[in-house]
Design an enzyme around this catalytic site. Sequence first.
Site, short mmCIF file in Angstrom:
data_model
loop_
_atom_site.label_atom_id
_atom_site.label_comp_id
_atom_site.label_asym_id
_atom_site.label_seq_id
_atom_site.Cartn_x
_atom_site.Cartn_y
_atom_site.Cartn_z
N GLY A 56 -18.23 -69.68 18.08
CA GLY A 56 -16.87 -69.17 17.95
C GLY A 56 -15.79 -70.25 17.90
O GLY A 56 -14.65 -69.98 18.27
N SER A 57 -16.14 -71.44 17.44
CA SER A 57 -15.09 -72.47 17.37
C SER A 57 -14.04 -72.10 16.32
O SER A 57 -12.86 -72.38 16.51
CB SER A 57 -15.68 -73.86 17.11
OG SER A 57 -16.32 -73.91 15.86
N ASN A 58 -14.46 -71.45 15.25
CA ASN A 58 -13.46 -70.96 14.29
C ASN A 58 -12.59 -69.87 14.91
O ASN A 58 -11.37 -69.87 14.73
CB ASN A 58 -14.14 -70.42 13.03
CG ASN A 58 -14.46 -71.54 12.05
OD1 ASN A 58 -13.59 -72.03 11.34
ND2 ASN A 58 -15.71 -71.96 12.05
N LEU A 73 -25.25 -58.47 7.98
CA LEU A 73 -24.59 -57.87 6.84
C LEU A 73 -23.68 -56.74 7.34
O LEU A 73 -24.11 -55.92 8.15
CB LEU A 73 -25.66 -57.32 5.90
CG LEU A 73 -25.27 -57.02 4.47
CD1 LEU A 73 -24.79 -58.28 3.76
CD2 LEU A 73 -26.46 -56.43 3.72
N HIS A 131 -17.60 -69.29 4.44
CA HIS A 131 -18.95 -69.82 4.28
C HIS A 131 -18.86 -71.34 4.25
O HIS A 131 -17.99 -71.90 3.56
CB HIS A 131 -19.57 -69.29 2.98
CG HIS A 131 -20.99 -69.71 2.82
ND1 HIS A 131 -22.01 -69.12 3.53
CD2 HIS A 131 -21.56 -70.69 2.08
CE1 HIS A 131 -23.16 -69.71 3.21
NE2 HIS A 131 -22.91 -70.67 2.34
N ASP A 173 -22.28 -63.20 1.01
CA ASP A 173 -21.59 -64.33 0.34
C ASP A 173 -21.27 -64.11 -1.13
O ASP A 173 -21.20 -65.07 -1.89
CB ASP A 173 -22.44 -65.62 0.47
CG ASP A 173 -22.73 -65.96 1.92
OD1 ASP A 173 -21.89 -65.68 2.78
OD2 ASP A 173 -23.83 -66.49 2.19
N GLU A 175 -12.74 -76.17 7.89
CA GLU A 175 -12.62 -74.78 8.34
C GLU A 175 -11.42 -74.61 9.26
O GLU A 175 -10.60 -73.73 9.08
CB GLU A 175 -13.89 -74.36 9.09
CG GLU A 175 -15.10 -74.25 8.18
CD GLU A 175 -16.35 -73.77 8.91
OE1 GLU A 175 -17.15 -73.09 8.26
OE2 GLU A 175 -16.53 -74.08 10.10
C1 GRF Z 1 -19.09 -71.83 10.54
O1 GRF Z 1 -19.52 -73.01 9.94
C2 GRF Z 1 -18.83 -70.76 9.52
O2 GRF Z 1 -18.44 -71.25 8.29
C3 GRF Z 1 -20.17 -70.13 9.38
O3 GRF Z 1 -20.75 -70.18 10.66
C4 GRF Z 1 -20.19 -71.24 11.40
C5 GRF Z 1 -19.70 -70.68 12.69
O4 GRF Z 1 -19.28 -71.67 13.61
N1 GRF Z 1 -20.09 -68.85 8.74
P1 GRF Z 1 -18.42 -71.25 14.86
O5 GRF Z 1 -19.15 -70.13 15.57
O6 GRF Z 1 -17.08 -70.82 14.37
O7 GRF Z 1 -18.33 -72.47 15.73
#
Ligand code: GRF
Length: 191
Positions: free
Chosen positions: A13-15, A88, A105, A146, A175
């Site tokens: 969940g870093s994003n 999915l 992605h 995707d 990202e």
């Molecule tokens: C990211 O690289 C995203 O693009 C992909 O999965 C990864 C998730 O990383 N779909 P995080 O959980 O956000 O750290």
Amino acid sequence: MKTNIAIFASGNGSNAEEIIKYFKNHDYVKVALILSNNPDAYVLKRAENHKIPHYVFDRQQLYKTKIVDEILRLNGIDFIVLAGFMWLVPERLVKAFHNRMINIHPALLPKHGGKGMYGDRVHKAVVENKEKESGITIHWVNEKYDEGDIIFQAKCKVSPSDTPADVAAKVHKLEYENYPKIIEKVITENQ
Ligand code: GRF
């Protein structure tokens, strides 16, 4: 009225963390919910730290019931962001959130995408194929992995000595820099 976002994530969940921070005190966008298919996902801890409601569902609940739909409704969710979500999305949710659900992605689609292509596997494929560049793709979500229309891509260079971990670091940087901003742009344009 704020646009309420739900983030679906399966792991670290870093994003999600970057998105949460970006929209803290935002004028018209709020991260209102975190959903995960994985009870051990660190993203749930992040949700807790930020005091964001969070739920875990299993396969049966997602695909055979409308519990997730109901949670989204009860939390007034207008927009779904997939950030490292491994499953999915069922067709009924894709339809219900048509033009209101996006994914990121970690490669330049249509290369290195599809079922089973996630996380380190993607970066490994990039290195094995001796790609000169990689990057990120932000796209609408449809019924296939995707394959939704592309909204945005950003590239980074891959040098011959890069390991998959090196590529991952470059891609993660892209990202974090871009996903929150693109979410904001898409929501603003579709309001
Ligand atoms: C990211 O690289 C995203 O693009 C992909 O999965 C990864 C998730 O990383 N779909 P995080 O959980 O956000 O750290």
